[in-house]
Design an enzyme around this catalytic site. Structure first.
Site, short mmCIF file in Angstrom:
data_model
loop_
_atom_site.label_atom_id
_atom_site.label_comp_id
_atom_site.label_asym_id
_atom_site.label_seq_id
_atom_site.Cartn_x
_atom_site.Cartn_y
_atom_site.Cartn_z
N THR A 185 64.10 82.37 31.56
CA THR A 185 65.09 83.41 31.80
C THR A 185 65.91 83.13 33.06
OG1 THR A 185 65.29 85.74 32.41
CG2 THR A 185 63.23 84.71 32.96
N ASP A 186 67.08 83.74 33.13
CA ASP A 186 67.89 83.63 34.36
C ASP A 186 67.31 84.47 35.49
OD1 ASP A 186 68.52 86.16 33.38
OD2 ASP A 186 70.70 85.87 33.40
N GLU A 187 66.37 85.38 35.16
CA GLU A 187 65.85 86.27 36.20
C GLU A 187 65.05 85.52 37.27
OE1 GLU A 187 64.31 90.04 35.19
OE2 GLU A 187 65.67 90.31 33.51
N TYR A 202 57.85 90.60 36.39
CA TYR A 202 58.21 89.79 35.21
C TYR A 202 58.85 88.48 35.65
CZ TYR A 202 61.28 88.05 31.50
OH TYR A 202 61.94 87.23 30.61
N LYS A 223 57.53 84.58 35.14
CA LYS A 223 58.30 83.54 34.42
C LYS A 223 58.57 82.36 35.37
CE LYS A 223 59.74 83.59 30.73
NZ LYS A 223 59.18 83.23 29.40
P1 NAD Z 1 59.65 90.05 22.96
O1 NAD Z 1 58.92 90.88 23.94
O2 NAD Z 1 60.55 90.70 21.97
O3 NAD Z 1 58.60 89.18 22.10
C1 NAD Z 1 57.51 88.53 22.69
C2 NAD Z 1 56.58 88.08 21.56
O4 NAD Z 1 55.49 87.38 22.18
C3 NAD Z 1 55.99 89.22 20.76
O5 NAD Z 1 56.04 88.93 19.37
C4 NAD Z 1 54.55 89.30 21.24
O6 NAD Z 1 53.65 89.79 20.25
C5 NAD Z 1 54.26 87.85 21.59
N1 NAD Z 1 53.19 87.70 22.59
C6 NAD Z 1 53.05 88.39 23.76
N2 NAD Z 1 51.94 87.99 24.39
C7 NAD Z 1 51.39 87.01 23.63
C8 NAD Z 1 50.24 86.20 23.77
N3 NAD Z 1 49.41 86.31 24.84
N4 NAD Z 1 49.96 85.28 22.81
C9 NAD Z 1 50.78 85.17 21.72
N5 NAD Z 1 51.86 85.93 21.54
C10 NAD Z 1 52.17 86.84 22.48
O7 NAD Z 1 60.42 88.97 23.83
P2 NAD Z 1 61.86 88.30 23.58
O8 NAD Z 1 62.90 89.18 24.13
O9 NAD Z 1 61.92 87.84 22.18
O10 NAD Z 1 61.73 87.05 24.57
C11 NAD Z 1 61.21 85.81 24.09
C12 NAD Z 1 61.20 84.82 25.23
O11 NAD Z 1 62.53 84.65 25.71
C13 NAD Z 1 60.37 85.27 26.44
O12 NAD Z 1 59.73 84.14 26.96
C14 NAD Z 1 61.41 85.80 27.42
O13 NAD Z 1 60.97 85.64 28.74
C15 NAD Z 1 62.59 84.90 27.11
N6 NAD Z 1 63.93 85.48 27.36
C16 NAD Z 1 64.28 86.69 26.85
C17 NAD Z 1 65.58 87.16 27.05
C18 NAD Z 1 66.02 88.49 26.48
O14 NAD Z 1 67.12 88.93 26.81
N7 NAD Z 1 65.27 89.14 25.64
C19 NAD Z 1 66.49 86.41 27.78
C20 NAD Z 1 66.09 85.16 28.31
C21 NAD Z 1 64.81 84.71 28.08
O1 DAU Z 2 68.29 88.28 32.03
C1 DAU Z 2 67.38 87.95 31.02
C2 DAU Z 2 66.39 89.08 30.84
O2 DAU Z 2 67.09 90.14 30.19
C3 DAU Z 2 65.17 88.67 30.03
O3 DAU Z 2 64.48 87.68 30.74
C4 DAU Z 2 64.26 89.88 29.79
O4 DAU Z 2 63.18 89.52 28.97
C5 DAU Z 2 65.08 90.95 29.09
O5 DAU Z 2 64.30 92.11 28.89
C6 DAU Z 2 66.32 91.29 29.92
O6 DAU Z 2 65.95 91.94 31.16
P1 DAU Z 2 66.78 93.17 31.73
O7 DAU Z 2 65.92 93.92 32.66
O8 DAU Z 2 68.11 92.74 32.22
O9 DAU Z 2 67.01 93.97 30.34
P2 DAU Z 2 66.93 95.53 29.98
O10 DAU Z 2 67.48 95.67 28.61
O11 DAU Z 2 65.61 96.13 30.28
O12 DAU Z 2 67.98 96.16 30.99
C7 DAU Z 2 69.33 95.71 31.04
C8 DAU Z 2 70.01 96.44 32.16
O13 DAU Z 2 70.14 97.82 31.80
C9 DAU Z 2 69.24 96.41 33.48
O14 DAU Z 2 70.16 96.35 34.56
C10 DAU Z 2 68.52 97.76 33.50
C11 DAU Z 2 69.46 98.66 32.73
N1 DAU Z 2 68.83 99.75 31.97
C12 DAU Z 2 67.83 99.42 31.10
C13 DAU Z 2 67.22 100.41 30.36
C14 DAU Z 2 66.09 100.06 29.40
C15 DAU Z 2 69.29 101.06 32.09
O15 DAU Z 2 70.22 101.35 32.86
N2 DAU Z 2 68.68 102.03 31.36
C16 DAU Z 2 67.65 101.76 30.49
O16 DAU Z 2 67.12 102.71 29.87
#
Ligand code: NAD
Ligand code: DAU
Length: 354
Positions: free
Chosen positions: A132-134, A158, A162
């Site tokens: 992730t970019d975080e 988180y 990561k």
């Molecule tokens: P998600 O939370 O939707 O899905 C995570 C999946 O991993 C789930 O199916 C869960 O059951 C499985 N899991 C969790 N713990 C596990 C374990 N111990 N063993 C096996 N499986 C397990 O997450 P996502 O949003 O699909 O993110 C996927 C990946 O991409 C993550 O590594 C996250 O850090 C990264 N990522 C997410 C975003 C985003 O915006 N969602 C952006 C950049 C990177």
């Molecule tokens: O940047 C990549 C990341 O993006 C991934 O690594 C994470 O897995 C993914 O969950 C996401 O993280 P964020 O914290 O940015 O996503 P989230 O959707 O939780 O929140 C997006 C933005 O919106 C953040 O600034 C918090 C804000 N927010 C979120 C929720 C759930 C609100 O203002 N209200 C809300 O109820």
């Protein structure tokens, strides 16, 4: 074949669906099915022999070793993680367990597996770590976007977990020569995103007439990328990425949270007219502790080296996403009622592991 971890989650399930739409190379999908894992995302693959689902934990070294021995994948794509920042603030332990310990266990299993491959198999093998970019922390308004050389400065539990996993991946390449690839992507949106994240939560609440909880002043900036574009980038990195390298992935779509919520309200008002604009449902609530102010990605390296670029701009991507959630309100309802997990317990609760 390839081994995908976390393939029942948001990005992992999109990745598997896209992968099997584009190729016949089978996928073994190892997922623990936490609250975020939903096999319904993959229901279109039921009875498809190219998808083998295994319920299990990435920390289960014996299980992972057995899967590697049995299926002999040419790559591991590691999506599995605890992924929600707010949950990491309330309960960081699971994040250390899965994101740090889990990645460590998987790297060790991969290292042992690779040692037993023949030379050509070893040369072809890749461990692709989805990050992730975080990990880079937060930007001031006029800072340049994160590049692959931006120093790590994670701010949430988180992000720290990561970052730790990225460092492990780096070390396993540097020390043991494991052919790793790391991708650092910005915020994804699109079909099958669990409705606790900003975009699906806002769509669901807007339709239900509930408040739209915007943290703090809502002026935090995220760089949004359509999930299909992320999946395409991962495929490019897997095929032609250079082992040991990091690749930043992002859509250059910086928006404040408030603007995202406004855009969603406006699309919904157009597609499902209501008496009053959904913008009136916006409720400013207490900020997230340690909330990062701005993320932005410089995706120049993956564009230059691998020719990837996003196919969706945020306007078309958000419209497509809202239409998907409108058509799949049943999917959201089953998550909200917990029904999707009842099925999992019925089907897998007493089965044990493969
Ligand atoms: P998600 O939370 O939707 O899905 C995570 C999946 O991993 C789930 O199916 C869960 O059951 C499985 N899991 C969790 N713990 C596990 C374990 N111990 N063993 C096996 N499986 C397990 O997450 P996502 O949003 O699909 O993110 C996927 C990946 O991409 C993550 O590594 C996250 O850090 C990264 N990522 C997410 C975003 C985003 O915006 N969602 C952006 C950049 C990177
Ligand atoms: O940047 C990549 C990341 O993006 C991934 O690594 C994470 O897995 C993914 O969950 C996401 O993280 P964020 O914290 O940015 O996503 P989230 O959707 O939780 O929140 C997006 C933005 O919106 C953040 O600034 C918090 C804000 N927010 C979120 C929720 C759930 C609100 O203002 N209200 C809300 O109820």
């Amino acid at each position: 074949m390839i081994l995908v971890t976390g393939g029942a989650g948001f990005i992992g399930s999109n990745f598997i669906l896209d992968w099997l739409a584009a190729s016949n190379e089978p996928v073994v999908n190892l997922d623990k099915l936490t609250y975020a894992g939903n096999l319904e995302n993959l229901s279109s693959l039921e009875n498809d022999p190219r998808h083998l689902f295994v319920r299990g934990d990435v920390r289960d070294s014996a299980l992972v070793a057995a899967l590697l021995r049995q299926h002999r994948p040419r790559a591991i794509l590691h999506f599995a993680a605890e992924s929600h920042v707010d949950r990491s603030i309330h309960a960081p332990g699971d994040f250390v367990q899965t994101n740090v310990q889990g990645t460590y266990a998987l790297l060790e299993a991969a290292r042992a597996y690779v040692a037993e491959l023949n030379e050509s198999e070893r040369a072809a093998f890749r461990f692709l770590h989805v990050s992730t970019d975080e990990v880079f922390g937060t930007l001031a308004p006029h800072d340049p976007p994160f590049s692959e050389t931006t120093p790590y400065a994670p701010n949430s539990p988180y992000a720290a977990s990561k970052a730790a996993s990225d460092h492990l991946v780096r070390a396993w390449h540097h020390t043991y020569g494991l052919a790793t690839l790391t991708t650092n992507c910005s915020n994804n949106y699109g079909p099958f995103q669990f409705p606790e994240k900003l975009i699906p939560l806002m769509i669901a609440n807007a339709l239900a007439g509930k408040p739209l909880p915007v943290y703090g002043d809502g002026r935090q900036v995220r760089d949004w990328l359509y999930v299909g574009d992320h999946c395409a980038a991962i495929r490019r990195v897997l095929e032609d990425g250079r082992p040991g390298q990091m690749y930043n992935i992002g859509g250059s779509n910086e928006m404040t949270n408030l603007n995202v919520v406004h855009a969603l309200c406006d699309i919904l008002d157009r597609l499902v007219p209501a008496e009053r604009s959904r913008r009136g449902q916006i409720a400013f609530v207490a900020d997230r502790p340690g909330h990062d102010r701005r993320y932005a990605i410089d995706a120049g390296k993956i564009r230059r080296e691998l020719g990837w670029q996003p196919a969706h701009d945020v306007t078309s991507g958000l419209e497509h996403t809202v239409r998907w959630y409108l058509a799949r309100q049943d999917w959201v309802a089953r998550i909200q009622s917990g029904a999707y997990q009842e099925w999992v317990e019925r089907n897998y609760g007493t089965r044990g592991q493969a």
